[in-house]
Design an enzyme around this catalytic site. Structure first.
Site, PDB file in Angstrom:
ATOM      1  N   LYS A 154      -3.699 -21.449 -21.697  1.00  0.00           N
ATOM      2  CA  LYS A 154      -2.330 -21.139 -22.152  1.00  0.00           C
ATOM      3  C   LYS A 154      -1.388 -20.868 -20.972  1.00  0.00           C
ATOM      4  CE  LYS A 154      -4.120 -17.923 -24.870  1.00  0.00           C
ATOM      5  NZ  LYS A 154      -5.536 -18.315 -24.945  1.00  0.00           N
ATOM      6  N   ILE A 155      -1.804 -19.985 -20.053  1.00  0.00           N
ATOM      7  CA  ILE A 155      -0.896 -19.584 -18.963  1.00  0.00           C
ATOM      8  C   ILE A 155      -0.765 -20.696 -17.923  1.00  0.00           C
ATOM      9  CG2 ILE A 155      -0.564 -17.921 -17.083  1.00  0.00           C
ATOM     10  CD1 ILE A 155      -2.064 -15.850 -18.915  1.00  0.00           C
ATOM     11  N   THR A 232      -2.590 -14.176 -10.529  1.00  0.00           N
ATOM     12  CA  THR A 232      -2.138 -13.257 -11.579  1.00  0.00           C
ATOM     13  C   THR A 232      -3.200 -13.176 -12.674  1.00  0.00           C
ATOM     14  OG1 THR A 232      -0.964 -15.037 -12.739  1.00  0.00           O
ATOM     15  CG2 THR A 232       0.329 -13.723 -11.188  1.00  0.00           C
ATOM     16  N   SER A 233      -4.435 -13.565 -12.330  1.00  0.00           N
ATOM     17  CA  SER A 233      -5.472 -13.641 -13.367  1.00  0.00           C
ATOM     18  C   SER A 233      -6.365 -12.399 -13.349  1.00  0.00           C
ATOM     19  CB  SER A 233      -6.278 -14.921 -13.183  1.00  0.00           C
ATOM     20  OG  SER A 233      -6.929 -15.234 -14.378  1.00  0.00           O
ATOM     21  N   ARG A 234      -7.331 -12.345 -12.466  1.00  0.00           N
ATOM     22  CA  ARG A 234      -8.168 -11.150 -12.306  1.00  0.00           C
ATOM     23  C   ARG A 234      -8.520 -11.003 -10.831  1.00  0.00           C
ATOM     24  NH1 ARG A 234      -6.424  -9.692 -16.363  1.00  0.00           N
ATOM     25  NH2 ARG A 234      -7.480  -8.929 -18.235  1.00  0.00           N
ATOM     26  N   ASP A 258      -0.986 -10.109  -8.555  1.00  0.00           N
ATOM     27  CA  ASP A 258      -0.642  -9.097  -9.564  1.00  0.00           C
ATOM     28  C   ASP A 258      -1.884  -8.306  -9.950  1.00  0.00           C
ATOM     29  OD1 ASP A 258       1.231  -7.942 -11.513  1.00  0.00           O
ATOM     30  OD2 ASP A 258      -0.009  -8.940 -13.032  1.00  0.00           O
ATOM     31  N   GLU A 263      -8.567  -2.531  -8.655  1.00  0.00           N
ATOM     32  CA  GLU A 263      -7.281  -2.015  -9.141  1.00  0.00           C
ATOM     33  C   GLU A 263      -7.408  -0.809 -10.059  1.00  0.00           C
ATOM     34  OE1 GLU A 263      -5.839  -5.593 -11.245  1.00  0.00           O
ATOM     35  OE2 GLU A 263      -5.962  -4.411 -13.083  1.00  0.00           O
ATOM     36  N   HIS A 295      -0.345  -5.296 -11.709  1.00  0.00           N
ATOM     37  CA  HIS A 295      -0.762  -5.773 -13.038  1.00  0.00           C
ATOM     38  C   HIS A 295       0.374  -5.651 -14.049  1.00  0.00           C
ATOM     39  CE1 HIS A 295      -4.698  -6.676 -15.332  1.00  0.00           C
ATOM     40  NE2 HIS A 295      -3.663  -7.172 -16.001  1.00  0.00           N
ATOM     41  N   GLN A 296       1.519  -6.223 -13.681  1.00  0.00           N
ATOM     42  CA  GLN A 296       2.685  -6.142 -14.565  1.00  0.00           C
ATOM     43  C   GLN A 296       3.083  -7.495 -15.141  1.00  0.00           C
ATOM     44  OE1 GLN A 296       5.800  -5.195 -11.258  1.00  0.00           O
ATOM     45  NE2 GLN A 296       6.920  -6.420 -12.743  1.00  0.00           N
ATOM     46  N   ALA A 297       2.290  -8.548 -14.834  1.00  0.00           N
ATOM     47  CA  ALA A 297       2.711  -9.887 -15.268  1.00  0.00           C
ATOM     48  C   ALA A 297       2.867  -9.961 -16.789  1.00  0.00           C
ATOM     49  CB  ALA A 297       1.716 -10.941 -14.772  1.00  0.00           C
ATOM     50  N   PHE A 298       2.027  -9.227 -17.513  1.00  0.00           N
ATOM     51  CA  PHE A 298       2.094  -9.277 -18.984  1.00  0.00           C
ATOM     52  C   PHE A 298       3.246  -8.455 -19.544  1.00  0.00           C
ATOM     53  CE2 PHE A 298       1.011  -5.047 -20.606  1.00  0.00           C
ATOM     54  CZ  PHE A 298       0.677  -4.400 -19.427  1.00  0.00           C
TER      55      PHE A 298
HETATM   56  P1  NAD Z   1      -7.060 -19.252 -21.589  1.00  0.00           P
HETATM   57  O1  NAD Z   1      -8.383 -18.890 -22.169  1.00  0.00           O
HETATM   58  O2  NAD Z   1      -6.026 -19.859 -22.477  1.00  0.00           O
HETATM   59  O3  NAD Z   1      -7.266 -20.253 -20.344  1.00  0.00           O
HETATM   60  C1  NAD Z   1      -8.257 -20.056 -19.381  1.00  0.00           C
HETATM   61  C2  NAD Z   1      -8.651 -21.438 -18.867  1.00  0.00           C
HETATM   62  O4  NAD Z   1      -9.567 -21.262 -17.790  1.00  0.00           O
HETATM   63  C3  NAD Z   1      -9.350 -22.304 -19.919  1.00  0.00           C
HETATM   64  O5  NAD Z   1      -8.732 -23.577 -19.977  1.00  0.00           O
HETATM   65  C4  NAD Z   1     -10.785 -22.394 -19.411  1.00  0.00           C
HETATM   66  O6  NAD Z   1     -11.418 -23.646 -19.733  1.00  0.00           O
HETATM   67  C5  NAD Z   1     -10.560 -22.267 -17.914  1.00  0.00           C
HETATM   68  N1  NAD Z   1     -11.774 -21.909 -17.204  1.00  0.00           N
HETATM   69  C6  NAD Z   1     -12.828 -21.161 -17.613  1.00  0.00           C
HETATM   70  N2  NAD Z   1     -13.759 -21.104 -16.645  1.00  0.00           N
HETATM   71  C7  NAD Z   1     -13.283 -21.848 -15.613  1.00  0.00           C
HETATM   72  C8  NAD Z   1     -13.794 -22.180 -14.326  1.00  0.00           C
HETATM   73  N3  NAD Z   1     -14.993 -21.754 -13.936  1.00  0.00           N
HETATM   74  N4  NAD Z   1     -13.033 -22.945 -13.518  1.00  0.00           N
HETATM   75  C9  NAD Z   1     -11.826 -23.406 -13.916  1.00  0.00           C
HETATM   76  N5  NAD Z   1     -11.284 -23.134 -15.127  1.00  0.00           N
HETATM   77  C10 NAD Z   1     -12.014 -22.354 -15.950  1.00  0.00           C
HETATM   78  O7  NAD Z   1      -6.529 -17.920 -20.906  1.00  0.00           O
HETATM   79  P2  NAD Z   1      -5.022 -17.566 -20.547  1.00  0.00           P
HETATM   80  O8  NAD Z   1      -4.402 -16.856 -21.697  1.00  0.00           O
HETATM   81  O9  NAD Z   1      -4.348 -18.746 -19.936  1.00  0.00           O
HETATM   82  O10 NAD Z   1      -5.274 -16.449 -19.431  1.00  0.00           O
HETATM   83  C11 NAD Z   1      -5.759 -16.792 -18.146  1.00  0.00           C
HETATM   84  C12 NAD Z   1      -6.124 -15.528 -17.403  1.00  0.00           C
HETATM   85  O11 NAD Z   1      -4.952 -14.742 -17.162  1.00  0.00           O
HETATM   86  C13 NAD Z   1      -7.015 -14.569 -18.196  1.00  0.00           C
HETATM   87  O12 NAD Z   1      -8.364 -14.918 -17.994  1.00  0.00           O
HETATM   88  C14 NAD Z   1      -6.695 -13.214 -17.645  1.00  0.00           C
HETATM   89  O13 NAD Z   1      -7.655 -12.902 -16.655  1.00  0.00           O
HETATM   90  C15 NAD Z   1      -5.328 -13.389 -17.012  1.00  0.00           C
HETATM   91  N6  NAD Z   1      -4.281 -12.533 -17.599  1.00  0.00           N
HETATM   92  C16 NAD Z   1      -3.563 -11.767 -16.750  1.00  0.00           C
HETATM   93  C17 NAD Z   1      -2.549 -10.959 -17.237  1.00  0.00           C
HETATM   94  C18 NAD Z   1      -1.706 -10.111 -16.316  1.00  0.00           C
HETATM   95  O14 NAD Z   1      -0.931  -9.286 -16.776  1.00  0.00           O
HETATM   96  N7  NAD Z   1      -1.798 -10.285 -15.000  1.00  0.00           N
HETATM   97  C19 NAD Z   1      -2.275 -10.936 -18.608  1.00  0.00           C
HETATM   98  C20 NAD Z   1      -3.030 -11.768 -19.454  1.00  0.00           C
HETATM   99  C21 NAD Z   1      -4.030 -12.566 -18.934  1.00  0.00           C
END
Ligand code: NAD
Length: 341
Positions: A154-155, A232-234, A258, A263, A295-298
């Site tokens: 999604k992101i 901005t993921s983990r 982020d 953290e 961790h404010q992206a959301f």
């Molecule tokens: P999502 O599940 O829609 O998309 C994640 C994608 O990663 C999927 O397409 C999946 O196939 C892919 N993936 C899984 N394992 C993989 C690998 N080994 N290599 C490459 N791609 C791989 O998730 P999303 O909603 O897009 O969120 C993505 C990430 O953003 C979350 O996992 C979360 O950690 C992070 N997040 C951060 C915040 C923030 O405030 N900073 C808020 C929400 C989510």
């Protein structure tokens, strides 16, 4: 249902109370995090609501179960802080909010890219001090640059759309190809090709055993000199020590994060009067070409509204004995080896 809400900030309370108005759950707000030490507060609460840094491990769950808790309602997507097996054994259901702000996170990611590229974080301070020099503020046009997106869910997909708007080329890596990204003109490649050809690399995959320290010294060695790296993921997708070395040699041209591996010791709290003990983090803050947010992206109004609405709807489903679509079931999730989603 009577719900003990842990790790409450003023904004949590504001949005949960607004969403609860028609639902009439009895919400009691606690500022501390849930842990073995604070679990005693849950006596008489059939439901406990928690966030990303609450500790919902087996010993804590046992205390909760003994005091009558039957439901853990996560107001986030990730559930790495919950022992799902222990919860299942104790008959405690666990529900979560699987998605709440993909646009918010993607837009914040774009904000980091723009700020780092044009040094807006530095310009802001300079102008306030009457320093109007342009030395050190040189950026590059995003148009025709290549953005490598790792994880095109999604992101990642929304970021792809935003960056196409700037005229960027898109390279992508994911185990599951998303045809929408190819419609945008993006191209799926293996990681070495993405590392070698991207001017900007942005991480949007979940934290799993496979993605832990995905960005390490070996990966950095394959990248273009001066690459911009964004996470901005983990936090644990990045080996921070390796990235620090990359910044010191100039191999990494700039870093925007982020999230940070350690953290939970820092983020969401005002520590401005304290001595930060984490030297790895403190070193990162010294680079002029590093931009860190906590961790404010959301953190958008839409996300907080979605989180509050979904959390309370989940609780209502369980209270009324309905199947909750957002319930976490132990075997598939564990087998999927997802640490954080
Ligand atoms: P999502 O599940 O829609 O998309 C994640 C994608 O990663 C999927 O397409 C999946 O196939 C892919 N993936 C899984 N394992 C993989 C690998 N080994 N290599 C490459 N791609 C791989 O998730 P999303 O909603 O897009 O969120 C993505 C990430 O953003 C979350 O996992 C979360 O950690 C992070 N997040 C951060 C915040 C923030 O405030 N900073 C808020 C929400 C989510």
């Amino acid at each position: 249902m009577k719900v003990a809400v842990f790790s409450t900030k003023a904004y949590d309370r504001q949005f949960l109370e607004a969403a609860n108005y028609p639902k009439k759950h009895e919400l009691v707000f606690f500022e501390p995090r849930l842990s073995q030490d604070t679990a005693i507060l849950t006596a008489g609460f059939p439901a406990v609501c928690v966030f990303v840094h609450d500790q919902v491990d087996a010993p804590t769950l046992e205390i909760l179960a003994a005091r009558g808790t039957r439901l853990i309602a996560l107001r986030c997507a990730g559930f790495n802080n919950v022992d799902l097996k222990a919860a299942a054994k104790l008959g405690i259901k666990v529900v979560r909010v699987p998605a709440y702000s993909p646009y918010g996170v993607a837009e914040h990611t774009a904000g980091l890219i723009l700020s780092l590229n044009r040094k807006i974080h530095r310009a802001y301070n300079r102008v306030r001090e009457g320093n109007f020099s342009l030395e050190g503020l040189l950026g590059f046009n995003l148009n025709e640059r290549t953005v490598g997106i790792i994880g095109t869910g999604k992101i990642g997909l929304i970021l792809g759309k935003i960056m196409r708007g700037f005229g960027c080329h898109l390279l992508a890596y994911d185990m599951y190809e998303n045809s929408e990204l190819e419609v945008l003109g993006g191209k799926y490649v293996e990681l070495p090709e993405l590392f070698a050809n991207s001017d900007i690399i942005s991480l949007h995959c979940p934290l799993t055993p496979e993605t832990h320290h995905l960005i390490n010294a070996e990966a950095i060695a394959q990248m273009k000199s001066g690459v911009m790296l964004i996470n901005t993921s983990r936090g644990a997708l990045i080996n921070t020590q390796a990235v620090t070395e990359g910044l010191k040699t100039g191999k990494i041209g700039s870093l925007g994060v982020d999230v940070y591996e350690q953290e939970s010791e820092l983020f969401f709290e005002d520590l401005s009067d304290e001595i930060i003990q984490d030297d790895v983090f403190q070193r990162l803050t010294t680079f002029p070409n590093v931009l860190i947010t906590g961790h404010q992206a959301f953190f958008t109004e839409e996300a907080l509204r979605n989180i509050a609405d979904t959390t309370l709807a989940n609780i209502t489903d369980v209270e009324q004995g309905r199947t909750c679509a957002n319930e976490l079931h132990t075997p598939p999730e564990i087998e999927n080896k997802v640490l954080v989603s």
